[in-house]
Design an enzyme around this catalytic site. Sequence first.
Site, PDB file in Angstrom:
ATOM      1  N   GLY A  43     -39.467 -31.679 -20.914  1.00  0.00           N
ATOM      2  CA  GLY A  43     -40.194 -31.128 -22.052  1.00  0.00           C
ATOM      3  C   GLY A  43     -40.938 -29.881 -21.614  1.00  0.00           C
ATOM      4  O   GLY A  43     -41.267 -29.728 -20.431  1.00  0.00           O
ATOM      5  N   GLN A  48     -47.222 -23.365 -22.033  1.00  0.00           N
ATOM      6  CA  GLN A  48     -46.744 -23.373 -20.648  1.00  0.00           C
ATOM      7  C   GLN A  48     -45.917 -22.141 -20.300  1.00  0.00           C
ATOM      8  O   GLN A  48     -45.652 -21.879 -19.121  1.00  0.00           O
ATOM      9  CB  GLN A  48     -45.906 -24.634 -20.375  1.00  0.00           C
ATOM     10  CG  GLN A  48     -46.708 -25.919 -20.423  1.00  0.00           C
ATOM     11  CD  GLN A  48     -45.838 -27.109 -20.096  1.00  0.00           C
ATOM     12  OE1 GLN A  48     -45.151 -27.638 -20.952  1.00  0.00           O
ATOM     13  NE2 GLN A  48     -45.845 -27.510 -18.835  1.00  0.00           N
ATOM     14  N   CYS A  90     -45.932 -32.873 -14.705  1.00  0.00           N
ATOM     15  CA  CYS A  90     -45.994 -31.739 -15.616  1.00  0.00           C
ATOM     16  C   CYS A  90     -45.519 -30.494 -14.870  1.00  0.00           C
ATOM     17  O   CYS A  90     -45.939 -30.264 -13.728  1.00  0.00           O
ATOM     18  CB  CYS A  90     -47.429 -31.558 -16.107  1.00  0.00           C
ATOM     19  SG  CYS A  90     -47.626 -30.199 -17.266  1.00  0.00           S
ATOM     20  N   LEU A  91     -44.685 -29.709 -15.516  1.00  0.00           N
ATOM     21  CA  LEU A  91     -44.183 -28.497 -14.868  1.00  0.00           C
ATOM     22  C   LEU A  91     -45.317 -27.522 -14.536  1.00  0.00           C
ATOM     23  O   LEU A  91     -45.151 -26.657 -13.676  1.00  0.00           O
ATOM     24  CB  LEU A  91     -43.140 -27.807 -15.762  1.00  0.00           C
ATOM     25  CG  LEU A  91     -41.816 -28.559 -15.963  1.00  0.00           C
ATOM     26  CD1 LEU A  91     -40.938 -27.817 -16.957  1.00  0.00           C
ATOM     27  CD2 LEU A  91     -41.075 -28.774 -14.652  1.00  0.00           C
ATOM     28  N   HIS A 132     -46.951 -36.181 -24.630  1.00  0.00           N
ATOM     29  CA  HIS A 132     -47.322 -35.283 -23.521  1.00  0.00           C
ATOM     30  C   HIS A 132     -47.265 -33.818 -23.980  1.00  0.00           C
ATOM     31  O   HIS A 132     -48.205 -33.049 -23.747  1.00  0.00           O
ATOM     32  CB  HIS A 132     -46.376 -35.528 -22.342  1.00  0.00           C
ATOM     33  CG  HIS A 132     -46.614 -34.642 -21.158  1.00  0.00           C
ATOM     34  ND1 HIS A 132     -47.018 -35.107 -19.924  1.00  0.00           N
ATOM     35  CD2 HIS A 132     -46.488 -33.289 -21.013  1.00  0.00           C
ATOM     36  CE1 HIS A 132     -47.161 -34.086 -19.089  1.00  0.00           C
ATOM     37  NE2 HIS A 132     -46.837 -32.976 -19.714  1.00  0.00           N
ATOM     38  N   GLU A 133     -46.177 -33.457 -24.649  1.00  0.00           N
ATOM     39  CA  GLU A 133     -46.023 -32.062 -25.089  1.00  0.00           C
ATOM     40  C   GLU A 133     -47.001 -31.724 -26.214  1.00  0.00           C
ATOM     41  O   GLU A 133     -47.559 -30.631 -26.253  1.00  0.00           O
ATOM     42  CB  GLU A 133     -44.579 -31.799 -25.539  1.00  0.00           C
ATOM     43  CG  GLU A 133     -43.518 -32.048 -24.470  1.00  0.00           C
ATOM     44  CD  GLU A 133     -43.826 -31.432 -23.122  1.00  0.00           C
ATOM     45  OE1 GLU A 133     -44.443 -30.347 -23.056  1.00  0.00           O
ATOM     46  OE2 GLU A 133     -43.463 -32.046 -22.100  1.00  0.00           O
ATOM     47  N   HIS A 136     -50.311 -30.711 -24.936  1.00  0.00           N
ATOM     48  CA  HIS A 136     -50.390 -29.323 -24.457  1.00  0.00           C
ATOM     49  C   HIS A 136     -50.853 -28.381 -25.571  1.00  0.00           C
ATOM     50  O   HIS A 136     -51.529 -27.386 -25.305  1.00  0.00           O
ATOM     51  CB  HIS A 136     -49.012 -28.837 -23.972  1.00  0.00           C
ATOM     52  CG  HIS A 136     -48.706 -29.187 -22.543  1.00  0.00           C
ATOM     53  ND1 HIS A 136     -49.428 -28.692 -21.483  1.00  0.00           N
ATOM     54  CD2 HIS A 136     -47.738 -29.973 -22.005  1.00  0.00           C
ATOM     55  CE1 HIS A 136     -48.919 -29.154 -20.345  1.00  0.00           C
ATOM     56  NE2 HIS A 136     -47.894 -29.938 -20.633  1.00  0.00           N
TER      57      HIS A 136
END
Length: 163
Positions: A43, A48, A90-91, A132-133, A136
């Site tokens: 995701g 991000q 997380c990226l 999660h997304e 953000h």
Amino acid sequence: MDIKIYPDPILKQECKEVSNIDSSFVRNIDNMIKTMKSADGIGLAAPQVGISERFFVCVDFSNDSKEDSLVLINPVIVKAEGRIESKEGCLSIPGFYDYVFRYEYIQINALDLDGNEIIYNPEGIQSVVFQHEYDHLDGILFPERMSKIKKDILMKKIDKEFR
Ligand code: NI
């Protein structure tokens, strides 16, 4: 696209609604999906990649191949129930993984690329990835979903690594 890494301030901002789904927006989505896949992510949310707007892309787990992606624009969580623990990374915080609490079931309404409202009732990993997304878009990173004690321990390690 470059992925913004903690503690980039854009990751803590509340994003604004998408007002126009035009060709440059669609191009951004294509690039985000490519960026997500090349980073081996499941995701990726707009902040991000430096865009402070309310949309994200993620893997479509309803499809066995996991090749397809979903795009959720201006998503709203309208129902949430149950509680599960999920191990997340997380990226934007590369190298760190930990258990966080999530809702088990949610209903999330969002626009697709054609501007149509889609209603999702995800379970399991799809539900976790959506949450999660979605977080953000409100400037919330996964350690915020841990108990305070565990969060403080993890954040100390993260701050040491990235500051
Ligand atoms: Ni993330």
